[in-house]
Design a protein around this motif. Structure first.
Motif, short mmCIF file in Angstrom:
data_model
loop_
_atom_site.label_atom_id
_atom_site.label_comp_id
_atom_site.label_asym_id
_atom_site.label_seq_id
_atom_site.Cartn_x
_atom_site.Cartn_y
_atom_site.Cartn_z
N SER A 41 -68.66 -13.97 -61.63
CA SER A 41 -69.27 -14.84 -60.88
C SER A 41 -70.76 -14.97 -59.74
N VAL A 42 -72.25 -15.60 -60.01
CA VAL A 42 -73.17 -15.81 -59.73
C VAL A 42 -73.55 -16.45 -58.27
N SER A 43 -72.72 -16.48 -58.33
CA SER A 43 -72.40 -18.23 -57.03
C SER A 43 -72.24 -18.07 -55.92
N GLY A 44 -71.47 -16.68 -55.53
CA GLY A 44 -70.79 -16.47 -54.27
C GLY A 44 -69.28 -17.33 -54.40
N GLU A 45 -68.89 -17.53 -54.76
CA GLU A 45 -67.23 -18.41 -55.41
C GLU A 45 -67.19 -18.18 -56.94
N LYS A 46 -65.99 -18.09 -56.61
CA LYS A 46 -64.88 -17.61 -58.07
C LYS A 46 -64.82 -19.12 -58.54
N GLN A 47 -65.59 -19.93 -58.42
CA GLN A 47 -65.06 -21.00 -59.23
C GLN A 47 -66.82 -21.19 -60.16
N VAL A 48 -66.79 -21.70 -60.96
CA VAL A 48 -68.40 -22.02 -61.81
C VAL A 48 -68.11 -23.02 -62.41
N LYS A 49 -68.98 -23.53 -62.57
CA LYS A 49 -69.64 -25.34 -63.31
C LYS A 49 -70.36 -24.70 -64.23
N GLY A 50 -70.02 -25.40 -65.80
CA GLY A 50 -70.41 -25.17 -66.39
C GLY A 50 -71.44 -25.98 -66.95
N ALA A 51 -72.32 -26.15 -68.21
CA ALA A 51 -73.40 -27.25 -68.43
C ALA A 51 -73.29 -27.98 -68.55
N HIS A 52 -71.70 -28.35 -69.45
CA HIS A 52 -71.15 -29.95 -69.44
C HIS A 52 -69.99 -30.40 -69.27
N ASP A 53 -70.37 -29.80 -67.06
CA ASP A 53 -69.08 -30.39 -66.32
C ASP A 53 -67.65 -29.72 -66.00
N SER A 54 -67.63 -28.65 -67.26
CA SER A 54 -66.81 -27.65 -67.11
C SER A 54 -66.56 -26.86 -66.11
N THR A 55 -65.10 -27.21 -65.21
CA THR A 55 -65.22 -25.67 -64.13
C THR A 55 -64.30 -25.45 -64.18
N PHE A 56 -63.97 -23.65 -64.52
CA PHE A 56 -64.01 -22.69 -65.00
C PHE A 56 -63.42 -21.55 -64.10
N LEU A 57 -62.45 -20.99 -63.55
CA LEU A 57 -62.44 -20.07 -62.20
C LEU A 57 -62.72 -18.38 -62.57
N THR A 58 -63.93 -17.80 -62.13
CA THR A 58 -63.81 -16.59 -62.66
C THR A 58 -62.95 -15.27 -62.17
N ASP A 59 -63.31 -13.92 -62.24
CA ASP A 59 -62.92 -13.09 -61.93
C ASP A 59 -63.15 -12.35 -60.26
N ILE A 60 -64.07 -12.67 -59.92
CA ILE A 60 -65.05 -11.98 -58.77
C ILE A 60 -65.99 -12.71 -59.01
N PRO A 61 -66.65 -12.58 -57.59
CA PRO A 61 -68.12 -12.66 -57.31
C PRO A 61 -69.06 -11.74 -57.19
N ALA A 62 -69.55 -11.60 -57.69
CA ALA A 62 -70.90 -10.82 -58.28
C ALA A 62 -71.37 -9.50 -57.15
#
Length: 95
Positions: A41-62
């Protein structure tokens, strides 16, 4: 015949607004092929919200990823995900 060292670990950078199918299909296919994948994730959080409003959990912040472990990286498209990837200092440094 000479032995070859094939890719072992792939990093997928994920930014807010990424195209979900471009991100998650790569992760799914690579894992099915036996390639270890780090969803970053490049957002600083493990959760990322996609272009079509799907939220998913990443493994690690950048900022916590050890990039020396990676054999390759993927930059999924999507809007505004592409813009968010381009604006991220870590992504710029790694690519």
């Amino acid at each position: 015949m000479e032995k070859r060292n094939y890719m072992k670990k792939l990093g997928v950078f994920l930014a807010e607004g990424c195209e979900e199918i471009e991100a998650l299909t790569v992760v799914d296919v690579a894992r099915r092929a036996g390639i270890e994948v780090a969803m970053i994730s490049v957002s600083g959080e493990k959760q990322v919200k996609g272009a079509h409003d799907s939220t998913f959990l990443t493994d690690i912040p950048a900022e916590y990823m050890d990039y020396d472990m990676l054999d390759g990286i993927v930059l999924p498209g999507g809007m505004p995900g592409t813009i968010n990837l381009g604006a991220n200092e870590t992504v710029q440094r790694i690519i």
